[in-house]
Write a protein that holds these residues in place. Structure first.
Motif, PDB file in Angstrom:
ATOM      1  N   SER A  16      64.781  -0.276  73.680  1.00 39.91           N
ATOM      2  CA  SER A  16      65.171  -0.477  75.068  1.00 39.91           C
ATOM      3  C   SER A  16      64.021  -0.168  76.003  1.00 39.91           C
ATOM      4  O   SER A  16      63.078   0.522  75.638  1.00 39.91           O
ATOM      5  N   ASP A  17      64.100  -0.696  77.172  1.00 36.22           N
ATOM      6  CA  ASP A  17      63.033  -0.544  78.149  1.00 36.22           C
ATOM      7  C   ASP A  17      63.166   0.795  78.867  1.00 36.22           C
ATOM      8  O   ASP A  17      63.577   0.855  80.010  1.00 36.22           O
ATOM      9  N   PHE A  18      62.818   1.855  78.158  1.00 36.05           N
ATOM     10  CA  PHE A  18      62.882   3.172  78.767  1.00 36.05           C
ATOM     11  C   PHE A  18      61.550   3.527  79.400  1.00 36.05           C
ATOM     12  O   PHE A  18      60.515   2.974  79.057  1.00 36.05           O
ATOM     13  N   ILE A  19      61.582   4.501  80.289  1.00 40.70           N
ATOM     14  CA  ILE A  19      60.360   5.155  80.726  1.00 40.70           C
ATOM     15  C   ILE A  19      59.880   5.988  79.526  1.00 40.70           C
ATOM     16  O   ILE A  19      60.695   6.563  78.803  1.00 40.70           O
ATOM     17  N   GLN A  29      56.738   3.082  89.942  1.00 46.46           N
ATOM     18  CA  GLN A  29      57.470   4.109  89.207  1.00 46.46           C
ATOM     19  C   GLN A  29      57.469   5.457  89.914  1.00 46.46           C
ATOM     20  O   GLN A  29      58.488   6.120  89.989  1.00 46.46           O
ATOM     21  N   PRO A  52      70.948   1.482  72.087  1.00 43.84           N
ATOM     22  CA  PRO A  52      70.140   0.259  71.913  1.00 43.84           C
ATOM     23  C   PRO A  52      69.100   0.396  70.809  1.00 43.84           C
ATOM     24  O   PRO A  52      68.524  -0.602  70.413  1.00 43.84           O
ATOM     25  N   LEU A  53      68.832   1.582  70.335  1.00 43.33           N
ATOM     26  CA  LEU A  53      67.811   1.742  69.299  1.00 43.33           C
ATOM     27  C   LEU A  53      68.352   1.228  67.964  1.00 43.33           C
ATOM     28  O   LEU A  53      69.543   1.048  67.790  1.00 43.33           O
ATOM     29  N   ASN A  68      66.690   2.408  82.739  1.00 44.23           N
ATOM     30  CA  ASN A  68      67.647   2.271  81.642  1.00 44.23           C
ATOM     31  C   ASN A  68      68.113   3.593  81.057  1.00 44.23           C
ATOM     32  O   ASN A  68      68.784   3.613  80.041  1.00 44.23           O
ATOM     33  N   ASN A  69      67.719   4.692  81.680  1.00 44.04           N
ATOM     34  CA  ASN A  69      68.177   5.981  81.174  1.00 44.04           C
ATOM     35  C   ASN A  69      69.597   6.237  81.666  1.00 44.04           C
ATOM     36  O   ASN A  69      69.835   6.389  82.869  1.00 44.04           O
ATOM     37  N   LYS A 108      64.453  -5.860  81.635  1.00 42.86           N
ATOM     38  CA  LYS A 108      63.496  -6.216  80.592  1.00 42.86           C
ATOM     39  C   LYS A 108      63.993  -5.614  79.301  1.00 42.86           C
ATOM     40  O   LYS A 108      64.544  -4.534  79.301  1.00 42.86           O
ATOM     41  N   GLN A 109      63.755  -6.334  78.261  1.00 45.47           N
ATOM     42  CA  GLN A 109      64.162  -5.722  76.999  1.00 45.47           C
ATOM     43  C   GLN A 109      63.063  -5.730  75.973  1.00 45.47           C
ATOM     44  O   GLN A 109      62.182  -6.531  76.020  1.00 45.47           O
TER      45      GLN A 109
END
Lengths: 379, 345
Positions: A90-93, B9, B232-233, B287-288, B344-345
């Motif tokens: 996934s697109d994490f930081i 960011q 998602p992992l 996405n957190n 984004k993925q």
């Protein structure tokens, strides 16, 4: 701490074994490489070690305790897994991604707090990736992502690290970055097991090696004994040579693939060790080594057909010239052993024996048959 | 301006920290304003005065306005708050569970199942609470069928998505069948109108039946929000972080489907919220799920109250809410997507 597999066998389908009686052990602080052709089951082996798949026979042990029945919380306090840096993620930081590694030590409903964030900061500093912490995982390069995944695994403070092809898909420099990191981690007392497609990496970095062969057979032992040309040829079906480069402070060894071996030749090789006439020239200047070298040669006396010692006292140089008639493996083993001595230079000349050459007598394939036909009636 | 506040960011972190506080406030303020909006306009001050009166401070408003505020508008706004929160939360976790940006609360066929249940209830001329119960039941039946159809020894999550799409179209066909057999004078319009979604049937009794599911689901997901990050992992990755991934998946599916079935059973198929709001939140909060899930819940609640308020006050006749969520939501979403990096993925 010790991670070991005892007689592990695994197959997805009956009668089609992937792994047969795998047996090895790794201590913390050791680096073990797993090599084998594509599709032979390297990833399957890793998954079996960690209990993602259950061994059909045998078991994995962490300090004597069976991993499959161990509580997952306890197991993952000791072991961390670094997947390949490709596929879905996934697109994490980056910071969040590394924080995920702390999950095992958190309660079911807990969220990471100050302590975990400090831990992430420490791990990032240790791996030199603090500048990435606030980037997104999709923005960084493949090498950086691999470092992030290693950082995530380290955030769990493991004793063993299991990595699936950590340096694949990376350029020269990034491969070195990853390998240096692994060596460093091993020197800090973490045991690492890594899959790799690069025999040279195993040769240069790993203290132990495991070769997986088609059909499920495995070879395990100290890298110097396992990573030989013969073993690599049998495993990959490719003629290989191990070469050396010397610089003032180190010797670099590398494995070169020379040519693909035809299937039949490979099959014969497995049965018949190639016999050679070998000349081994040993050059050294430290007289103390003389006794040691002589001692090491004793086990090979059966193959020895000639021996010459040439001391050149005026220059303080000793030369020993040995001639063998022996299987090539024995020569390999002896020279590799001697090469581990510092201050010793070795040159080996090999000449295959005529009776072993392919094509001379194609009808006779098995070893004993040919031996009878050629030995008793020399051409 | 926009670039500096959405793109970078470093800014994003300070920005979202400030927003944490507003997040809780937004639905409350929106709900307070919405209480006053409608055919009888009540100013926010008067609303506050009425609240004060209920707490024993000051004088109450006229009895007629009191009834409108507390017996008609409040249940409806409560319903909108919870349905918005529930659908957004369900959509948010489904997108992560299936690692698929197109996942919606309906992905496992639950909304079609619940829709079929409601249509059946209307066909059988059940009272409203009966319709709600049949609908809830069929929503859960649909998910169970999906899980049965999708489960196999090979543990791939995409099988469930496929099975869900199949189950969704099966129940859509069954809805058409019910419509086909329904009486065209009363039942057919009722079914059609119900399927488009509206919140006008809200009352405290139906809330009492439906809210526990939504609230329960939200609470469980909220508590698990850090671990939901592992969904998602890949399976091995999640397991190597000490998480029993299949238990986590099952709990997530249970919560999300219970919430969705309950939402659909109370107010029909409110489309878009479950897709739109989580994506809006992903653009801002990343996405957190530590932040994304609370953000989805609060923004979803506020969004649906706003849309519902528009639906009941735009014209004399009430607007079906699905139409409005799409008409308001889609352009807004596209504008936001073009100004940020999007999913984004």
């Amino acid at each position: 701490m010790k991670l070991e597999v005892q007689n592990g066998s695994f197959s997805y389908k009956k009668n089609l074994p992937i792994l047969k009686r795998v047996h090895f052990s790794v201590e913390s602080g050791e680096l073990m490489a797993v090599l084998g052709p594509n599709g032979v089951g390297k990833t399957t082996l890793l998954r079996c070690i960690m209990g993602f798949l259950r061994w059909n026979e045998g078991r994995s042990l962490m300090n004597g305790e069976d991993i499959y029945t161990m509580s997952s919380r306890k197991l993952w306090q000791y072991v961390s897994y670094v997947p390949q840096a490709k596929g879905a993620f996934s697109d994490f930081i980056v910071e969040d991604m590394i924080l995920l590694g702390c999950t095992n030590r958190l309660g079911l409903f807990a969220t990471p707090g100050k302590y975990e964030k400090e831990q992430v900061q420490k791990v990032a500093e240790r791996l030199g990736i603090t500048h990435l912490l606030h980037k997104r995982c999709t923005e960084i390069s493949g090498g950086e992502l691999q470092m992030v995944l290693i950082a995530r695994a380290l955030a769990a403070q493991p004793t063993f690290l299991i990595l699936d092809e950590p340096e694949s898909n990376l350029d020269f420099k990034n491969q070195l970055v990853i390998l240096d990191t692994l060596s460093e981690l091993a020197s800090e007392g973490i045991g690492c097991i890594f899959n790799t497609h690069y025999p040279t990496h195993a040769l240069m970095r790993a203290s132990k090696s495991l070769l997986l062969q088609k059909g499920g057979d495995t070879l395990f032992g100290d890298t110097t004994q396992i990573m030989t040309e013969t073993n690599l040829e049998n495993t990959f079906g490719v003629k290989t040579m191990i070469g050396e480069f010397e610089t003032s402070n180190n010797t670099y060894r590398s494995v070169f693939p020379i040519q693909i071996l035809p299937e039949s030749e490979k099959a014969v090789q497995e049965e018949t060790p190639e016999e050679v006439i070998a000349g081994v020239l040993i050059l050294f200047s430290d007289s103390a080594l003389l006794e040691k070298i002589n001692r090491w040669i004793i086990p090979y006396n059966a193959y020895l057909i000639g021996r010459m010692e040439i001391p050149y006292r005026a220059e303080g140089v000793y030369m020993i010239y040995l001639t063998f008639d022996s299987p090539v493996e024995q020569i390999d083993r002896l020279t590799h052993r001697l090469m581990s001595l510092s201050g010793v230079q070795i040159k080996t000349l090999l000449s295959p024996k005529k009776k072993n050459r392919m094509g001379d007598n194609p009808k006779i394939i098995d070893y004993t048959g040919r031996r009878n036909s050629t030995y008793s009636k020399p051409p | 301006m926009k670039a500096s506040f959405l793109g970078k960011q470093n800014h994003k972190q300070d920005f979202s920290r400030k927003w944490d506080f507003f997040l809780v406030l937004i639905p409350l303020v929106v709900a307070l304003l919405a209480l006053g909006i409608g055919r009888i306009n009540v100013s926010p001050l008067e609303v506050l005065q009425s609240i004060g009166a209920h707490l024993g401070l000051g004088d109450a408003l006229s009895p007629q306005i009191e009834v409108v505020l507390w017996n008609i508008r409040l249940p409806r706004i409560l319903l909108a708050l919870f349905v918005g929160a529930g659908l957004s939360a369900a959509g948010c976790v489904f997108q992560s569970l299936f690692s698929n940006p197109l996942a919606t609360p309906d992905t496992l066929g639950v909304a079609s199942g619940a829709g079929f249940g409601a249509a059946l209830g209307i066909l059988l001329e059940l009272p409203f609470l009966g319709v709600q119960m049949v609908s809830l039941l069929f929503g859960i039946v649909a998910v169970m069928l999906t899980v049965l159809a999708g489960s196999s020894r090979q543990q791939g999550i995409n099988r469930f998505v496929l099975a869900g799409i199949m189950m969704g179209s099966l129940f859509s066909a069954l809805i058409s069948l019910v419509k086909f057999t329904a009486d065209t004078e009363n039942q057919l319009p009722a079914i059609t109108y119900w399927l488009m979604g509206n919140l006008d049937s809200a009352n405290y009794y139906s809330l009492l039946l439906g809210l526990p599911f939504i609230l329960g689901g939200i609470i469980v997901l909220w508590l698990l929000r850090w671990r939901i990050n592992l969904l998602p992992l890949s399976e091995d990755e999640a397991r190597s972080n000490g998480v029993n991934i299949w238990n986590l998946r099952i709990i997530t599916v249970l919560c999300a489907t219970a919430m969705t079935a309950s939402c659909v059973s109370m107010c029909g198929q409110v489309g878009w919220v479950g897709l739109l709001v989580p994506h809006l939140c992903r653009m801002k909060w990343g996405n957190n799920h530590l932040k994304l899930l609370p953000a989805s819940i609060f923004i979803g609640a506020a969004f649906l109250v706003m849309v519902d308020t528009a639906a009941r006050s735009i014209s004399a006749a009430e607007f079906p809410i699905s139409i409005l969520t799409a008409i308001i939501g889609a352009p807004f979403f596209i504008v936001l997507m073009r100004h940020t990096e999007g999913w984004k993925q």
